[in-house]
Structure formats: structure tokens, C-alpha cells
Write an enzyme that holds these catalytic residues in place. Structure first.
Site, mmCIF file in Angstrom:
data_model
loop_
_atom_site.group_PDB
_atom_site.id
_atom_site.type_symbol
_atom_site.label_atom_id
_atom_site.label_comp_id
_atom_site.label_asym_id
_atom_site.label_seq_id
_atom_site.Cartn_x
_atom_site.Cartn_y
_atom_site.Cartn_z
ATOM 1 N N ARG A 70 0.756 -1.223 0.063
ATOM 2 C CA ARG A 70 -0.115 0.041 -0.132
ATOM 3 C C ARG A 70 0.865 1.305 0.001
ATOM 4 N NH1 ARG A 70 -2.825 -4.059 2.027
ATOM 5 N NH2 ARG A 70 -1.038 -4.296 2.756
ATOM 6 N N THR A 71 1.887 1.389 0.922
ATOM 7 C CA THR A 71 2.546 2.827 1.112
ATOM 8 C C THR A 71 3.297 2.901 -0.378
ATOM 9 O OG1 THR A 71 2.771 2.120 3.479
ATOM 10 C CG2 THR A 71 4.155 3.966 2.570
ATOM 11 N N LYS A 102 26.474 -3.228 -2.045
ATOM 12 C CA LYS A 102 27.988 -3.027 -2.052
ATOM 13 C C LYS A 102 28.392 -2.452 -0.812
ATOM 14 C CE LYS A 102 27.641 -2.625 -6.816
ATOM 15 N NZ LYS A 102 27.818 -1.355 -7.890
ATOM 16 N N ARG A 123 11.579 4.035 3.163
ATOM 17 C CA ARG A 123 11.325 2.958 4.221
ATOM 18 C C ARG A 123 12.353 2.229 4.488
ATOM 19 N NH1 ARG A 123 5.943 -0.752 4.221
ATOM 20 N NH2 ARG A 123 5.069 1.182 5.119
ATOM 21 N N HIS A 151 5.717 6.263 11.585
ATOM 22 C CA HIS A 151 5.145 6.118 10.056
ATOM 23 C C HIS A 151 3.898 7.103 10.033
ATOM 24 C CE1 HIS A 151 3.663 4.284 6.582
ATOM 25 N NE2 HIS A 151 3.473 3.009 7.017
HETATM 26 C C1 NCD Z 1 2.128 -0.984 8.307
HETATM 27 C C2 NCD Z 1 3.685 -0.691 8.280
HETATM 28 O O1 NCD Z 1 4.520 -0.988 7.313
HETATM 29 O O2 NCD Z 1 4.123 -0.301 9.389
HETATM 30 N N1 NCD Z 1 1.773 -1.199 6.893
HETATM 31 C C3 NCD Z 1 1.380 -0.134 6.292
HETATM 32 O O3 NCD Z 1 2.210 0.501 5.872
HETATM 33 N N2 NCD Z 1 0.046 -0.173 5.631
HETATM 34 C C4 NCD Z 1 1.747 -1.859 9.146
HETATM 35 C C5 NCD Z 1 2.435 -3.461 9.300
HETATM 36 O O4 NCD Z 1 3.104 -3.766 8.571
HETATM 37 O O5 NCD Z 1 1.714 -4.035 9.978
#
Ligand code: NCD
Length: 335
Positions: A70-71, A102, A123, A151
């Protein structure tokens, strides 16, 4: 929400230009209002099937060093819907395709990518990685999850969803369930819920309680925080249930994960006595924590929540790069 937004002033919009999005505590209530309004404006634009060019000529670097569906895809879609383009690194610690394999440092990698892109979404499995990136980059850095840290963009879309479903957050009782220790979404979300005047109920296995420094800081700010293991009772008075996945990848001892993984399961029986109108959210992916039977409950809003991520991320990309065309003439230059 889409047809119910207020136009922020140019001054309010301009305050975001060049800013990073690193963690929830950086935002004031006034700034949250601007983000919510710009997100609602973009939601309306997409519902009207408008072709947007707000970010035409701009490039977003999407750097994902941890799994994501999703993100990453909602950020990339957001950029494309705004008329911009995307470059991507999508890898995991066990499947590295970039020069991190590397031994290149975050600082060096970001310094280079910053020369290609107008905004960088990152991320990482490392807590604090986005802060390191922000020190290296001149362009805005958006934290899309740093280990068990923060997040913020997920929490912003969670707030947007609650506002859309409930009309307000003021005075709502929100139960946060699951992995409150490693779950970065809740670490960001509680800050926003506090700003909006919510009451919090925390339900988790003993091993996965919300870190003490977070609950203490909430209580110090006057937020009512209750910690309980009686989920059913909590649901009888809650307006929102926010469920999280047990973060298996953050456990050092697999035996502990096995012990706690199914400690709380939200099923039809569990929600049978919930407060009327309660909504259920989950950042997703879910594993076992919400049974599929709950999906048909009218308050189950976790898929809508994921769709809302698109509008909120459009707002963040456009705001941080000074690209919200609604408020200024379209720019012809790049960078
Ligand atoms: C979350 C995350 O990556 O922290 N997912 C997301 O971004 N929708 C929650 C999770 O991974 O449990």
C-alpha cells in the site's frame, strides 16, 4: 470529506514547502488541518476524474528497503496522478538490488539520489533512517516507516479516515489493539489522536505493550490513557477500533512471537457487543487479527482507509514540493 473541505491560505500552504515529513510530533493542529483539507481537495479532484498536472516535470524517488504494498504503490500512484514521474528502489534486507548491497551508506546513497529527484519517500528497517536521509538531502524526505519508529503518513491517512467516517475526532474513544510495542503506525497515530482530543484505550499482549515513554508523554499532556486486556469491554464504549498486526519481523526470539501471535482476534463474536457505529481500522496487511467474516460489518473501514492513503499522499507530495496548483500558477521550471 471530498466535498467538504476548506481552502487553506497561501501562507499556510507555503509553510510546507521544502519541509520533511519525519515524525508525528512535528505537526501542529493547524498543519494537520491544512493536510486534511488539501487531501480532501485531491479526493474531490479524482472523484471528478480531473487530470492533474500539479507535479508535472517533477520526479519522486521511492526508496523502499523493506516490504510494502500500500505505502509504496499509493505514493507512486499519488505522484502519477499529480502528473509527476517516479523512480524506484524496492528491495528487502535479504534481496538487495541497489548499491546498499555493496555497502554504500544511507548518507552517500541519498546524496546521490537527491540529485535526481524533487522529493524522496523512504522506508527502512532502521529506526531513525529517515532522519539520516533528511540530513543528507536538500529535497524533502518523507518517512514511509522507519523500523519500529514512526510511520507519520499512515497516521495521517488514519486521521483522514476517522474524520471522513465520524465527522470529528473530538472526544472519541479509540481502542488501539495488537502490537503496540513494535507497531510504528500506532506510535505516530497516538500523537495525532492526542492533538484531536481523543481518549485512548490500549489493548495488547503483556510483551507488546506501548513503550512507557510514549504512554507517559501522553499522560503528561493530559490525555486519558487506559491499558487493559478486556477487549470486549473496551469495545462496548469505543468509537474506533484500530487493529495492528503482530510485527513478526521485529522479534529476536521466534518463540515469543509464537506465544503472542494470536493473542487477540477480532471476529464476529468479539464485535457483537460493540458500541453502535464503531468503526474498525487496520493499516494492513492483516494476518489473523481480523477474521474475514468481519469484513461485511458496516463499520469495517480498513479497505477504504487504504484508498484514502492516495489522497493524503498526494497532499503531502504536493505540499512539501510547493506544487499545489489550486493556490498558485502552475510552475514551468523543474526542481
Ligand atoms: C504498516 C507498516 O508498514 O508499518 N503497513 C502499512 O504501511 N500499511 C503496518 C504493518 O506492516 O503491520
Amino acid at each position: 470529506m471530498a466535498n467538504n473541505w476548506e481552502k487553506p491560505s497561501l501562507e499556510q500552504i507555503e509553510k510546507f514547502e521544502g519541509k520533511d515529513v519525519l515524525s508525528a510530533p512535528q505537526f501542529s493542529k493547524a498543519e494537520l488541518d491544512v493536510i486534511m483539507n488539501v487531501a480532501a481537495y485531491y479526493e474531490q479532484a479524482l472523484l471528478e476524474k480531473r487530470i492533474l498536472k500539479d507535479m508535472e516535470g517533477k520526479v519522486m524517488a521511492s526508496l523502499f528497503y523493506e516490504p510494502s504494498t500500500r505505502t509504496r504503490l499509493s505514493f507512486e500512484t499519488a505522484m502519477l496522478r499529480l502528473g509527476g514521474t517516479v523512480i524506484t528502489v524496492a528491495e528487502s534486507p535479504t534481496n538487495q538490488t541497489s548499491s546498499t548491497a555493496k555497502g554504500e551508506t544511507m548518507h552517500d546513497g541519498i546524496t546521490v539520489i537527491d540529485g535526481y529527484a524533487d522529493v524522496i519517500v523512504i522506508r527502512s528497517p532502521q529506526k531513525g533512517a529517515a532522519d539520516v536521509a533528511a540530513q543528507a538531502a536538500k529535497h524533502p524526505i518523507i518517512n514511509a516507516g522507519d523500523g519500529a519508529g514512526q510511520h507519520p503518513t499512515q497516521a495521517l491517512l488514519d486521521i483522514y479516515t476517522i474524520l471522513k467516517e465520524k465527522g470529528t475526532l473530538q472526544g472519541l474513544k479509540v481502542t488501539l489493539l495488537g502490537d503496540l510495542k513494535f507497531g510504528r503506525t500506532v506510535h505516530s497515530l497516538v500523537d495525532f489522536l492526542a492533538i484531536y482530543g481523543c481518549e485512548l484505550v490500549l489493548v495488547s499482549p503483556e510483551e507488546l505493550k506501548m513503550p512507557e515513554e510514549i504512554t507517559k508523554s501522553l499522560r503528561d499532556r493530559g490525555v486519558k490513557v487506559e491499558e487493559t486486556s478486556d477487549l470486549k469491554k473496551a469495545l462496548s464504549t469505543s468509537d474506533v477500533l484500530y487493529v495492528t498486526r503482530i510485527q513478526r519481523e521485529r522479534f529476536t526470539d521466534p518463540a515469543v512471537y509464537e506465544k503472542v501471535k494470536d493473542a487477540f482476534i477480532v471476529d464476529e463474536e468479539m464485535i457483537s457487543g460493540c458500541k453502535k457505529g464503531m468503526i474498525i481500522l487496520h493499516p494492513l496487511p492483516r494476518v489473523n487479527e481480523i477474521s474475514v467474516g468481519v469484513d461485511k460489518y458496516e463499520g469495517a473501514k480498513y479497505f477504504e482507509q487504504a484508498y484514502n492513503g492516495l489522497y493524503v499522499r498526494m497532499a503531502l507530495l504536493a505540499l512539501t514540493t510547493g506544487s499545489v496548483v489550486l493556490f498558485r500558477p502552475h510552475r514551468k521550471t523543474v526542481g
